[in-house]
Design an enzyme around this catalytic site. Structure first.
Site, PDB file in Angstrom:
ATOM      1  N   PHE A 187     -37.764  18.590  16.528  1.00 58.58           N
ATOM      2  CA  PHE A 187     -36.887  17.425  16.422  1.00 58.58           C
ATOM      3  C   PHE A 187     -36.542  16.867  17.802  1.00 58.58           C
ATOM      4  O   PHE A 187     -36.536  17.590  18.800  1.00 58.58           O
ATOM      5  CB  PHE A 187     -35.584  17.804  15.699  1.00 58.58           C
ATOM      6  CG  PHE A 187     -35.759  18.039  14.229  1.00 58.58           C
ATOM      7  CD1 PHE A 187     -35.642  16.998  13.321  1.00 58.58           C
ATOM      8  CD2 PHE A 187     -36.054  19.307  13.750  1.00 58.58           C
ATOM      9  CE1 PHE A 187     -35.812  17.214  11.963  1.00 58.58           C
ATOM     10  CE2 PHE A 187     -36.225  19.540  12.400  1.00 58.58           C
ATOM     11  CZ  PHE A 187     -36.097  18.482  11.498  1.00 58.58           C
ATOM     12  N   CYS A 188     -36.217  15.576  17.810  1.00 62.19           N
ATOM     13  CA  CYS A 188     -35.760  14.902  19.025  1.00 62.19           C
ATOM     14  C   CYS A 188     -34.572  15.643  19.627  1.00 62.19           C
ATOM     15  O   CYS A 188     -33.668  16.016  18.865  1.00 62.19           O
ATOM     16  CB  CYS A 188     -35.353  13.474  18.686  1.00 62.19           C
ATOM     17  SG  CYS A 188     -34.558  12.572  20.008  1.00 62.19           S
ATOM     18  N   PRO A 189     -34.488  15.868  20.918  1.00 69.23           N
ATOM     19  CA  PRO A 189     -35.443  15.461  21.957  1.00 69.23           C
ATOM     20  C   PRO A 189     -36.410  16.591  22.345  1.00 69.23           C
ATOM     21  O   PRO A 189     -36.875  16.618  23.473  1.00 69.23           O
ATOM     22  CB  PRO A 189     -34.509  15.126  23.116  1.00 69.23           C
ATOM     23  CG  PRO A 189     -33.419  16.148  22.990  1.00 69.23           C
ATOM     24  CD  PRO A 189     -33.249  16.405  21.507  1.00 69.23           C
ATOM     25  N   GLY A 190     -36.705  17.481  21.392  1.00 66.52           N
ATOM     26  CA  GLY A 190     -37.562  18.630  21.685  1.00 66.52           C
ATOM     27  C   GLY A 190     -38.908  18.281  22.310  1.00 66.52           C
ATOM     28  O   GLY A 190     -39.281  18.852  23.343  1.00 66.52           O
ATOM     29  N   ASP A 217     -42.093  13.501  15.254  1.00 63.66           N
ATOM     30  CA  ASP A 217     -40.867  12.718  15.395  1.00 63.66           C
ATOM     31  C   ASP A 217     -41.264  11.319  15.857  1.00 63.66           C
ATOM     32  O   ASP A 217     -41.736  11.132  16.975  1.00 63.66           O
ATOM     33  CB  ASP A 217     -39.935  13.389  16.410  1.00 63.66           C
ATOM     34  CG  ASP A 217     -38.801  12.483  16.824  1.00 63.66           C
ATOM     35  OD1 ASP A 217     -38.211  11.839  15.936  1.00 63.66           O
ATOM     36  OD2 ASP A 217     -38.512  12.399  18.031  1.00 63.66           O
TER      37      ASP A 217
END
Lengths: 132, 76
Positions: free
Chosen positions: B13-16, B40
């Site tokens: 997931f953001c910001p991963g 994403d």
């Protein structure tokens, strides 16, 4: 024009707000922006080093959904921001007093020390301040 | 053609994906490229925006099969 430093005052213990604060802090820090996070009130208890996993956030907001989807843990994201960018984190000295804590009660390797609100607000006059 | 490394951040997931890209960029030499894969959708816009801000080059980006991809060249 140089980018202004970003000052984040985090006081909520809600997972939603923690998630957002950690995203803002980490992305800004890795985007060559200086970030300074002041953790106060109930938010500081979330950083109890003895709290375990997602239980530290309780049932607040989207915690269940964020856990089910294995969203990144906010504490890990704060750590990434510090590791990869220009970011400091400060524990509110007043709340440490109220809790009878010192910095050793907080999650390791995140905090740069404790600070009073007056000093943080004074520093923040040179940048952009957001409160969560 | 520059040497290119691929990071599979699908499912993150953001910001991963952005964080994985930044960590990997620290480990490569100037002139080398990284291709990041993400499920994403925001990554397709966020990564080029970040690269432009900090001075790296977005070589290409788009959608392929089940993911979006962005190729970034380290320029400094």
């Amino acid at each position: 024009m140089a980018t202004q430093p970003l000052y984040i005052m985090l006081s909520s213990a809600d997972r939603d707000k923690f998630q957002l604060a950690s995203m803002i802090a980490s992305v800004a820090a890795v985007s060559e922006r200086s970030v300074h996070v002041f953790v106060s009130m109930g938010a500081l208890k979330v950083f109890d080093k003895n709290a375990s996993g997602n239980e530290r956030y309780g049932d607040s907001g989207l915690n269940v959904e964020l856990c089910d989807q294995n969203a990144p843990d906010p504490i890990d994201m704060f750590g990434q921001g510090k590791m990869l960018g220009d970011m400091t984190m400060w524990a509110c000295s007043m709340v440490l007093d109220v809790l009878g804590w010192n910095e050793s009660n907080l999650v390791d390797d995140l905090f740069d020390g404790q600070m009073g609100l007056t000093k943080f607000l004074s520093d923040a006059e040179e940048g952009q301040l957001i409160s969560i | 053609m520059s040497e290119r490394k691929t990071i599979d951040a699908r499912g993150s997931f953001c910001p991963g994906p952005l964080m994985e890209l930044i960590a990997a960029l620290k480990l490569i030499e100037v002139g080398q490229e990284i291709e990041i894969w993400s499920t994403d959708q925001g990554t397709a816009k966020d990564v080029p925006e970040w690269a432009a801000k900090v001075g790296h080059e977005t070589v290409e980006s788009g959608e392929k099969d089940d993911h979006w991809y962005v190729v970034v060249k380290k320029t400094k």
